[in-house]
Design an enzyme around this catalytic site. Structure first.
Site, short mmCIF file in Angstrom:
data_model
loop_
_atom_site.label_atom_id
_atom_site.label_comp_id
_atom_site.label_asym_id
_atom_site.label_seq_id
_atom_site.Cartn_x
_atom_site.Cartn_y
_atom_site.Cartn_z
N ASP A 1 0.84 -1.20 0.00
CA ASP A 1 0.00 0.00 0.00
C ASP A 1 0.87 1.25 0.00
O ASP A 1 0.56 2.24 -0.65
CB ASP A 1 -0.89 0.03 1.24
CG ASP A 1 -1.97 -1.03 1.18
OD1 ASP A 1 -2.04 -1.72 0.13
OD2 ASP A 1 -2.72 -1.17 2.16
N TYR B 1 2.23 1.93 -3.41
CA TYR B 1 1.13 2.37 -4.26
C TYR B 1 0.83 3.85 -4.00
O TYR B 1 0.74 4.66 -4.93
CB TYR B 1 -0.11 1.51 -4.00
CG TYR B 1 -1.22 1.72 -4.99
CD1 TYR B 1 -1.31 0.95 -6.15
CD2 TYR B 1 -2.20 2.70 -4.78
CE1 TYR B 1 -2.33 1.14 -7.06
CE2 TYR B 1 -3.22 2.90 -5.70
CZ TYR B 1 -3.28 2.12 -6.84
OH TYR B 1 -4.28 2.32 -7.74
N ASP B 2 0.72 4.19 -2.70
CA ASP B 2 0.42 5.57 -2.34
C ASP B 2 1.51 6.52 -2.82
O ASP B 2 1.23 7.61 -3.31
CB ASP B 2 0.30 5.72 -0.82
CG ASP B 2 -0.95 5.03 -0.30
OD1 ASP B 2 -1.82 4.70 -1.14
OD2 ASP B 2 -1.04 4.80 0.91
N GLU C 1 -22.06 -20.01 -9.78
CA GLU C 1 -21.43 -18.85 -9.14
C GLU C 1 -22.30 -18.42 -7.98
O GLU C 1 -23.51 -18.61 -8.01
CB GLU C 1 -21.38 -17.65 -10.12
CG GLU C 1 -20.74 -17.94 -11.44
CD GLU C 1 -21.26 -16.99 -12.52
OE1 GLU C 1 -21.49 -15.81 -12.22
OE2 GLU C 1 -21.43 -17.46 -13.65
N LYS D 1 -24.60 -16.00 -5.97
CA LYS D 1 -25.42 -14.85 -6.33
C LYS D 1 -25.11 -13.77 -5.30
O LYS D 1 -25.53 -13.85 -4.15
CB LYS D 1 -26.91 -15.20 -6.31
CG LYS D 1 -27.81 -14.09 -6.78
CD LYS D 1 -29.21 -14.64 -7.02
CE LYS D 1 -30.12 -13.65 -7.71
NZ LYS D 1 -30.34 -12.41 -6.99
N ASP E 1 -25.09 -10.22 -3.44
CA ASP E 1 -26.20 -9.33 -3.15
C ASP E 1 -25.73 -7.88 -3.24
O ASP E 1 -25.15 -7.35 -2.31
CB ASP E 1 -26.73 -9.64 -1.76
CG ASP E 1 -28.19 -9.29 -1.65
OD1 ASP E 1 -28.78 -8.90 -2.68
OD2 ASP E 1 -28.74 -9.40 -0.55
N ARG F 1 -28.66 -1.46 -13.90
CA ARG F 1 -29.53 -2.31 -14.69
C ARG F 1 -30.90 -1.65 -14.90
O ARG F 1 -31.48 -1.76 -15.97
CB ARG F 1 -29.71 -3.65 -13.96
CG ARG F 1 -30.73 -4.54 -14.59
CD ARG F 1 -30.77 -5.91 -13.92
NE ARG F 1 -31.80 -6.70 -14.55
CZ ARG F 1 -33.06 -6.76 -14.14
NH1 ARG F 1 -33.44 -6.08 -13.09
NH2 ARG F 1 -33.94 -7.49 -14.79
N TYR G 1 -19.97 -11.11 -14.31
CA TYR G 1 -20.46 -12.47 -14.54
C TYR G 1 -21.09 -12.68 -15.92
O TYR G 1 -21.58 -13.75 -16.21
CB TYR G 1 -21.44 -12.90 -13.44
CG TYR G 1 -22.54 -11.88 -13.16
CD1 TYR G 1 -23.49 -11.55 -14.13
CD2 TYR G 1 -22.61 -11.25 -11.93
CE1 TYR G 1 -24.47 -10.62 -13.87
CE2 TYR G 1 -23.60 -10.31 -11.66
CZ TYR G 1 -24.52 -10.01 -12.63
OH TYR G 1 -25.49 -9.08 -12.37
N LYS H 1 -31.93 -20.03 -4.44
CA LYS H 1 -31.78 -19.08 -3.34
C LYS H 1 -31.47 -19.75 -2.00
O LYS H 1 -31.97 -20.83 -1.71
CB LYS H 1 -33.08 -18.28 -3.18
CG LYS H 1 -33.53 -17.59 -4.46
CD LYS H 1 -32.96 -16.22 -4.58
CE LYS H 1 -33.83 -15.25 -3.82
NZ LYS H 1 -33.52 -13.86 -4.17
N CYS I 1 -33.05 9.79 32.00
CA CYS I 1 -32.17 8.66 31.73
C CYS I 1 -32.69 7.45 32.51
O CYS I 1 -32.92 7.55 33.72
CB CYS I 1 -30.74 8.98 32.15
SG CYS I 1 -29.67 7.53 32.13
N CYS J 1 -29.79 6.79 35.39
CA CYS J 1 -29.43 7.70 36.48
C CYS J 1 -30.48 8.79 36.71
O CYS J 1 -30.28 9.67 37.54
CB CYS J 1 -28.06 8.32 36.23
SG CYS J 1 -28.07 9.50 34.86
N CYS K 1 -28.27 11.00 27.54
CA CYS K 1 -28.09 11.27 28.96
C CYS K 1 -26.86 12.16 29.05
O CYS K 1 -25.78 11.75 28.66
CB CYS K 1 -27.87 9.98 29.74
SG CYS K 1 -27.31 10.31 31.42
N CYS L 1 -22.89 9.03 34.66
CA CYS L 1 -23.99 8.05 34.63
C CYS L 1 -23.37 6.65 34.61
O CYS L 1 -22.49 6.36 33.81
CB CYS L 1 -24.85 8.26 33.39
SG CYS L 1 -26.00 6.90 33.09
#
Ligand code: IVH
Length: 689
Positions: free
Chosen positions: A38, A41-42, A124, A126, A128, A147, A240, A328, A422, A425, A440, A445
């Site tokens: 990293d 890269y930076d 594959e 699915k 989410d 989509r 995909y 599913k 609260c 207390c 509170c 407390c």
């Protein structure tokens, strides 16, 4: 205006930087096999940015500096899909999957007089998230859209450019085929659980509403009109499918999944070509078993007839292809009934309504309580005592109430008002104008103190093994501990006098406390519980200031000048360190022998060249010598990376006692396995070098 003369060697240097950064990016995202630390890269990014500022005309169209986002839009343009992006049929039982295969076979027999005994299926997960299409013209990223309804979605080109996994220019693999001249690729943009949980923690720190699940977080991030916001979100992509392709043809789905990564386009790290439906169902069962350990949310497995020739013959209905089905997983949502609504006081004094519910199993875990976040959320969802509710859980996040099932509301369902005092207390609560949170305001407390201590000892903060919720409560109740430094003054005798605390556990805890005395500075800062200072900001502060002393002396102006620290955060930090009580608390910790460790980077310069840079590790089982987060921190300190799942690009699997299924995976993929001793030797070598 005078054109500045452009030295050719600068131009060449910029081209080299762009292509080195692109290869490093692809290695990381498409091959899960980092080739650059990293830090390096930076450094290269900074160099490129400086050159581009000096010679703006030389900025390349595929420069990775474009990934920071562009000025906000007023609205999105339409984005058309040709051919349309279709949806998938769903199956929830094995019978439905069998019926799907039967339909496909019958269709081929009736339409083409073709008799297929068994299909090869490519399977594959699915994922989410949100489906998108990305267009490449002559190998360069051109545009992209959601989509939408399948025919037309929204043009989110600027946002997609900020997604690191999407190459800005396609690559040619060594010895492999050149990318197609023109290509539309389709995939799912998603957020992994680690990124999702981090984002939500940061949002809570900033008192912004958390996202309910990774899908919403991904969708919300991609539909931002301001792509600079999208750029800060940990989005990933798995491709995909393809839309229009010119200059290449895929003979099967497995050929497609094998080809895309070569051009720099990431695909799901797990997929399998199965010789028949039984094997495909086996793959589904495997993923379902590993679901809780997976680093991202999946809602099932997509089975696709592998052969493109057969796919073409099978074709699609208006809605979905006949050659694919989504099998599913059981949903991570359930319904149950709210038995009571109580109010919890957190470490910042925030009072959170919590629904206590009839126990119900959700995705394999029993759930009895769900957060209602705050008063506004509780009112908006109108959750009442006695209501039947839909709840969901995502990752390790506290389950939440999604919605009330109003049709089933009992006549005596009762709205519960927010407390005016609260609940712990009895101090009158505070609700600043414009804020959703009721607090509170009493810093002494008992609930605030207790939660602060719990936070201090927790895994992400000081990581004191064995010092969990119950023990903290016991210690507070017995009067042994009232501020963090008190933990370190505990004696074995005091501890073993506590109920259910044996001598051995007391000894273990004393040892754990001793081990915790040298925390990374960032963890120490985070453990102080300064409002708006989450793990990430704590890391930024540790890097910039290098010691608690320097941080405590920083004024607002200096703090705001630190990248990512805004005025609100700066003000909180200054306020914390100018408060006599907080100062005393920090001083007491230091006097108790706690020595925060400056980050390696600040202390020893760059970590780019260490033996761990570019290596990826996966941890499984229990290590006797250090906690999992300590092992992770050690690997990262030496420039290595820790992932949560094994792939063929994992460099080492570190296997402790009682390793999980990751060990089997590593063995079958031929990944080198380190036992605890070998791992410790490797760390020791690195320390000595
Ligand atoms: S294939 C014609 N593959 O599922 C093929 N879809 O219900 C269409 N999805 O809109 C899609 N992972 O958002 C396919 N490996 C995968 C997928 C996948 C997730 C989503 C995608 C699509 C929805 C269809």
């Amino acid at each position: 205006m005078n054109e500045p003369s452009i030295p050719p060697e600068k131009q060449e240097h910029m081209q080299i930087l762009v292509s080195e950064l692109a290869s490093a990016n692809t290695a990381y995202h498409a091959h899960d096999a980092p080739v650059m630390s990293d830090a390096e890269y930076d450094r290269k990014m900074r160099e490129l940015r400086a050159l581009e500022e000096e010679y703006p005309d030389l900025k390349l169209p595929d420069s990775p500096t474009m990934r920071v986002g562009a000025p906000p839009l007023d609205s999105f343009d339409a984005f058309h899909h040709d051919p349309p992006m279709r949806s998938l049929e769903n199956a929830v039982t094995e019978e439905e999957v069998l019926a799907f295969e039967e339909r496909a076979k019958r269709f081929l027999l009736q339409t083409y007089d073709r008799n297929i005994e068994a299909f090869d299926f490519t399977c594959e997960p699915k994922l989410d998230g949100l489906a998108v299409e990305v267009i490449y013209e002559n190998g360069f990223f051109h545009s992209g859209g959601t989509r939408g309804n399948g025919i037309s979605g929204e043009d989110i080109t600027q946002n997609l450019k900020t997604v690191r996994g999407i190459p800005l220019r396609l690559q040619t693999p060594e010895g492999g085929p050149e990318p197609p001249a023109n290509l539309a690729v389709r995939g799912e943009v998603f957020m992994n659980l680690q990124g999702f949980e981090r984002l939500n923690r940061e949002r809570l720190e900033k008192e912004e509403p958390p996202f309910a699940n990774p899908r919403n977080a991904a969708a919300g991030s991609l539909r931002q009109l301001d792509s600079r916001i999208t750029a800060t979100r940990p989005l990933e992509i798995a491709f995909y499918a393809v839309g229009r392709v010119e200059g290449f043809s895929f003979h099967s789905q497995s050929h497609l999944l094998e080809s895309l990564p070569g051009w720099g386009l990431p695909v799901s790290p797990v997929w399998r070509k199965c010789a028949n439906l039984r094997e495909a169902v086996g793959f589904y069962e495997e993923l379902l078993r590993g679901r809780e350990d997976a680093p991202y949310e999946q809602d099932g497995v997509v089975l696709k007839v592998d052969s493109m020739e057969l796919q073409n013959e099978l074709g699609s209905t208006s809605r979905a292809p006949r050659w694919a089905i989504a099998y599913k997983f059981p949903p991570k949502q359930e319904t149950t009934q709210v038995e009571d609504i109580i109010f919890q006081v957190g470490r910042t004094g925030a009072i959170t309504p919590v629904a206590l519910m009839k126990p119900v199993r959700v995705g394999g875990v029993e759930v009895t309580r769900a957060t209602l976040h705050n008063e506004d959320e509780m009112r908006r969802k109108d959750v009442r005592k006695g209501d039947h509710v839909l709840i969901q859980r995502a990752g390790d996040v506290i389950p939440e109430v999604v919605a009330v099932i109003e049709e089933r509301r009992p006549l005596d369902a009762e709205a519960v008002p927010m407390p005016v005092e609260c609940p712990i207390c009895a101090t009158p609560v505070d609700r600043p104008e414009g804020e959703a949170v009721v607090r509170c305001p009493n810093p002494t407390c008992p609930a605030v103190v207790r939660e602060g201590l719990r936070h201090f000892a927790s895994r992400r903060a000081m990581d004191i093994d064995g010092l969990g919720e119950k023990l903290v409560n016991q210690l507070v109740d017995s009067g042994l501990v009232s501020e963090p430094a008190d933990f370190f003054a505990l004696s074995k005798e005091q501890l073993s006098s506590l109920e259910r605390m044996g001598e051995k556990s007391a000894e273990n805890l004393i040892e754990a406390l001793d081990r915790a005395k040298k925390p990374a500075l960032a963890r120490f800062i985070y453990s102080l519980g300064i409002r708006h200072v989450g793990e990430h900001i704590a890391e930024v502060l540790a890097e910039r200031f290098g010691s608690v002393g320097d941080l405590s002396r920083a004024d607002t102006e200096t703090l705001v000048s630190v990248h990512e620290v805004g005025p609100q955060v700066a003000e909180r930090i200054v306020r914390f360190f100018s408060d006599a009580k907080s100062r005393q608390m920090v001083e007491n910790l230091l006097s108790a022998g706690v020595e925060p460790q400056a980050p390696l980077k600040a202390a020893h310069g760059d970590v780019g060249g260490t033996a761990f840079s570019g290596l990826s590790f996966v941890l499984t089982g229990t290590l006797s010598g250090r906690s999992r987060s300590a092992a992770k921190a050690a690997i990262e300190a030496f420039g290595g990376r820790v992932s949560s799942s094994v792939s063929k690009n994992t460099s080492f699997l570190v296997a402790g006692e009682r390793p999980g299924s990751k060990l089997k995976n590593a063995e079958s993929l031929g990944v080198e396995i380190l036992d605890e001793d070998a791992f410790e030797r490797m760390l020791a070598r690195e320390k000595g070098s």
